[in-house]
Design an enzyme around this catalytic site. Structure first.
Site, PDB file in Angstrom:
ATOM      1  N   ASP A 110       2.414  30.648 -28.521  1.00 60.15           N
ATOM      2  CA  ASP A 110       3.473  29.818 -29.097  1.00 60.15           C
ATOM      3  C   ASP A 110       3.407  28.471 -28.398  1.00 60.15           C
ATOM      4  O   ASP A 110       3.737  28.351 -27.219  1.00 60.15           O
ATOM      5  CB  ASP A 110       4.833  30.480 -28.882  1.00 60.15           C
ATOM      6  CG  ASP A 110       5.981  29.636 -29.426  1.00 60.15           C
ATOM      7  OD1 ASP A 110       5.737  28.829 -30.336  1.00 60.15           O
ATOM      8  OD2 ASP A 110       7.108  29.788 -28.928  1.00 60.15           O
ATOM      9  N   HIS A 114       7.375  19.649 -29.500  1.00 54.09           N
ATOM     10  CA  HIS A 114       7.798  18.318 -29.098  1.00 54.09           C
ATOM     11  C   HIS A 114       6.581  17.474 -28.738  1.00 54.09           C
ATOM     12  O   HIS A 114       5.659  17.933 -28.078  1.00 54.09           O
ATOM     13  CB  HIS A 114       8.753  18.409 -27.909  1.00 54.09           C
ATOM     14  CG  HIS A 114       9.558  17.167 -27.699  1.00 54.09           C
ATOM     15  ND1 HIS A 114       9.020  16.035 -27.132  1.00 54.09           N
ATOM     16  CD2 HIS A 114      10.851  16.866 -27.983  1.00 54.09           C
ATOM     17  CE1 HIS A 114       9.957  15.096 -27.067  1.00 54.09           C
ATOM     18  NE2 HIS A 114      11.071  15.573 -27.580  1.00 54.09           N
ATOM     19  N   SER A 470      -0.283  -8.598  -1.675  1.00 56.21           N
ATOM     20  CA  SER A 470      -0.556 -10.030  -1.660  1.00 56.21           C
ATOM     21  C   SER A 470       0.292 -10.678  -0.567  1.00 56.21           C
ATOM     22  O   SER A 470       1.490 -10.414  -0.459  1.00 56.21           O
ATOM     23  CB  SER A 470      -0.198 -10.633  -3.029  1.00 56.21           C
ATOM     24  OG  SER A 470      -0.394 -12.027  -3.018  1.00 56.21           O
ATOM     25  N   GLY A 471      -0.334 -11.494   0.257  1.00 55.81           N
ATOM     26  CA  GLY A 471       0.390 -12.123   1.359  1.00 55.81           C
ATOM     27  C   GLY A 471       0.411 -11.299   2.617  1.00 55.81           C
ATOM     28  O   GLY A 471       1.021 -11.708   3.620  1.00 55.81           O
ATOM     29  N   LYS A 474      -4.741 -10.067   4.423  1.00 56.44           N
ATOM     30  CA  LYS A 474      -6.070  -9.469   4.294  1.00 56.44           C
ATOM     31  C   LYS A 474      -7.183 -10.504   4.422  1.00 56.44           C
ATOM     32  O   LYS A 474      -8.135 -10.330   5.195  1.00 56.44           O
ATOM     33  CB  LYS A 474      -6.196  -8.760   2.938  1.00 56.44           C
ATOM     34  CG  LYS A 474      -5.204  -7.653   2.685  1.00 56.44           C
ATOM     35  CD  LYS A 474      -5.422  -6.996   1.343  1.00 56.44           C
ATOM     36  CE  LYS A 474      -5.276  -7.948   0.170  1.00 56.44           C
ATOM     37  NZ  LYS A 474      -3.938  -8.563   0.083  1.00 56.44           N
ATOM     38  N   SER A 542      -6.403  -4.014  -4.224  1.00 58.64           N
ATOM     39  CA  SER A 542      -6.848  -2.676  -4.637  1.00 58.64           C
ATOM     40  C   SER A 542      -5.684  -1.689  -4.587  1.00 58.64           C
ATOM     41  O   SER A 542      -5.631  -0.813  -3.729  1.00 58.64           O
ATOM     42  CB  SER A 542      -8.021  -2.190  -3.789  1.00 58.64           C
ATOM     43  OG  SER A 542      -7.803  -2.331  -2.411  1.00 58.64           O
TER      44      SER A 542
END
Length: 635
Positions: A110, A114, A470-471, A474, A542
């Site tokens: 069964d 949905h 970001s910031g 790195k 990343s």
């Protein structure tokens, strides 16, 4: 008394033998929400006398508590076992039930109606012989009816029953029945479904389930039970197909026995037959076929066996044993159809696990050729596949596998996709054919290898993979690390996120799909540079663990050093050297990591740098110290 006991035992043995030799039919019920799938199965269990008195008493009590039939038995409650299903009145999980009649044994699944749980329907349909598509006579053919029909046709289920249910609620109207038949046949012809049986019924009232309905004298066809008991199944065809045995495990109980165990997917085998092991291509001869009942003179599809061979050859789990004259194909790139089953979209370039038979490999979709609109069957362009989408794609594996096109063999041509992080099943697919380039492209041997290139530079090549918001700092840290290494005479190359997007990746944006492709390309370039003997330094946000994992898997274990530049979002946003956070907050910049796109922090990085406590100089020195500890810097 002893004589009576012997008679009883004899009767039981005869009963068991009778049922043992009955054919087994697997079928599914599918369709849209509240079309009556669970009610139908409950009715079949009830009519086939497969309920104990206590089960019947329990469902009568539950019918009063949860039922929607005014106190009458709610047969759906026999199947909807989860409390959440009973409270909501929908089926969430796939419910499997067994029942038997005088003529046949049945396993019925069964499956959910949905749209959110379409993935469960694919699971239930994967090994079914018959599909019963439930249609509410009041609503006719719906989008979910078409979606399930398309999936059924893809999965190769040959026999389809369109059960037009709730005929009691439309006055058992023949006109309504004929209109639905015409509507469905127009769609079925376009997707190649030809074997369709239409049955008007009422699962609640029992019309045309076991006995013909007195309310619909205009219908002269089989009842549902008559159809299920007499429909021809394809067991014989399965045995006539080419022999395939996916090896499940190597059975080595002692030094005197070495066998290869698994369930025969198709065909048959006997001692003396010449076999080929794939993908290695090694050949041998079957010496014995070992089973729980002793050695067999022959084994056929569906049997679990252990093969011993006349030669000592290397075979492991995931290999496929075929007959030498009819071997499976071997390739690592394919065209396939994928049904996507996860809330997060399929992203081309992202690595997933692909399981086919007993083999698990790493795979990525290289191209979505088109997506199928299940209503119009139109082929539309798509860059990703969303939940329940069906697309035709090209897929690439990290190693060759043995396979058959799905149209020839469902067991060796069907696969599932698994998320590498959560281990959840997120997609199902059917292999069409190997791509031509899979056989035309080969690795070229070179005499100067990575070790030689690295030794000449007085270092061990590796990837320093800087990741963070970001910031976070790195690029600043990565730049200083390269300066320090260069001053010490080491050979490096820095791949910076912004710089790469000016050239190699200038065609990519910042959607999730493009971020995945961005990192895939950088990871492949990093792999080549590591092979060149360089210390490769990358500085990319990343954001996804999956892609960082993919980059790690491209090189050897000791060649990937993940450096997490751990800076809280509020600190990175305060710095905002490029003004990007300000644009993202104002809505000028979409899909910005940390604002409206997620960042998945590393779980176990090789090095974590907290820039709230360390300066850029101190951070760079920490990286150099880590490289020295790992023996990267030989000179």
């Amino acid at each position: 008394m002893a004589h009576v006991s012997e008679l009883i035992a004899s009767d039981i043995d005869q009963y068991l033998k009778l049922h043992e030799h009955k054919s087994l039919l697997r079928f599914i019920t599918c369709g849209s929400v509240d079309d009556g799938k669970s009610t139908l199965i409950g009715r079949l269990l009830y009519e086939s006398k497969m309920l104990f008195d206590d089960q019947l008493a329990a469902v009568e009590a539950d019918s009063k508590k949860f039922g929607t039939q005014g106190g009458e038995i709610d047969f759906a409650l026999l199947v909807d076992g989860l409390a959440a299903e009973r409270e909501q009145g929908i089926t969430i999980d796939v419910a499997y039930r067994f029942f038997s009649t005088e003529k046949r044994k049945f396993i019925v699944a069964d499956t959910p109606g949905h749209e959110q749980y379409t993935r469960n329907m694919v699971t239930g349909a994967s090994n079914a012989d018959v599909a019963i598509l439930m249609v509410d006579a009041r609503k006719g053919i719906l989008t979910q009816s078409r979606r399930h029909s398309y999936i059924v046709s893809l999965l190769g289920i040959r026999h389809i029953v369109v059960a037009i249910n709730k005929m009691d609620l439309v006055g058992y109207s023949e006109t309504t029945f004929r209109e639905i038949v015409a509507d469905y046949m127009a769609f079925a012809g376009r997707i190649g479904i030809s074997d369709v049986t239409f049955i008007p019924m009422s699962a609640f009232k029992g019309d045309n389930i076991v006995a013909p309905s007195e309310h619909m004298p205009w219908y002269q066809g089989d009842t549902l039970m008559q159809f299920l008991e007499t429909v021809e199944i394809d067991e014989a065809d399965h045995e006539k197909a080419a022999f395939r045995l996916p090896v499940q495990w190597v059975n080595r109980p002692n030094l005197d026995f070495r066998g290869f165990a698994g369930t025969i997917a198709s065909g048959k085998i006997k001692p003396g037959d010449r076999i080929r092991v794939q993908p290695s291509g090694r050949e041998s001869t079957v010496a014995r076929i070992v089973s729980m009942d002793g050695d067999l003179p022959e084994a056929v599809a569906g049997q679990s066996i252990t093969l011993t061979l006349s030669d000592e050859i290397d075979i492991s789990r995931g290999d496929v044993i075929s007959t030498a004259e009819g071997p499976a194909e071997i390739a690592d790139q394919f065209e396939c159809t994928i049904t996507w089953m996860h809330e997060a979209p399929l992203l081309p370039g992202r690595n997933y696990l692909l399981k086919i038979g007993t083999r698990t490999v790493t795979a990525s979709v290289t191209e979505i050729k088109y997506q199928v609109n299940v209503n119009t069957l139109e082929h539309t362009a798509a860059k990703t596949l969303e939940l329940n989408a069906i697309g035709v794609c090209n897929i690439s594996l990290d190693r060759p596998i043995a396979f058959d096109p799905y149209a020839q063999n469902r067991d060796t041509g069907g696969f599932i996709l698994i998320d590498r992080i959560s281990n959840n099943t997120i997609g199902a697919g059917l292999l069409h054919f190997a791509l031509r380039r899979a056989n035309n492209i080969h690795m070229q041997h070179v005499d100067v290898d990575k070790a030689a290139r690295s030794a000449s530079k007085g270092q061990k090549s590796c990837v320093l993979w800087f990741t963070g918001l970001s910031g976070a700092g790195k690029s600043s840290i990565a730049n200083l690390v390269e300066k320090k290494l260069h001053a010490r005479g080491h050979h490096t190359y820095l791949l910076d996120g912004d710089n790469v997007r000016h050239g190699l990746n200038k065609d990519l944006g910042f959607t999730d799909a493009h971020r995945v492709e961005n990192i895939r390309r950088v990871a492949e370039v990093s792999k080549l540079m590591v092979d060149a003997g360089l210390i490769v330094i990358t500085a990319f946000i990343s954001p996804f663990r999956s892609e960082r994992g993919m980059a790690r898997n491209l090189v050897e274990d000791n060649e990937f050093i993940e450096i997490y530049v751990d800076t809280p979002l509020e600190v990175a946003e305060q710095r905002d050297v490029k003004g990007l956070y300000k644009k993202a907050r104002s809505g000028e910049l979409n899909n910005f990591t940390g604002i409206d796109s997620p960042y998945e922090a590393p779980v176990q990085p090789e090095l974590r740098i907290d820039t709230t406590t360390l300066s850029v100089e101190e951070s760079a020195d920490a990286v150099i110290e880590e490289l020295s500890k790992r023996g990267i810097l030989l000179g």
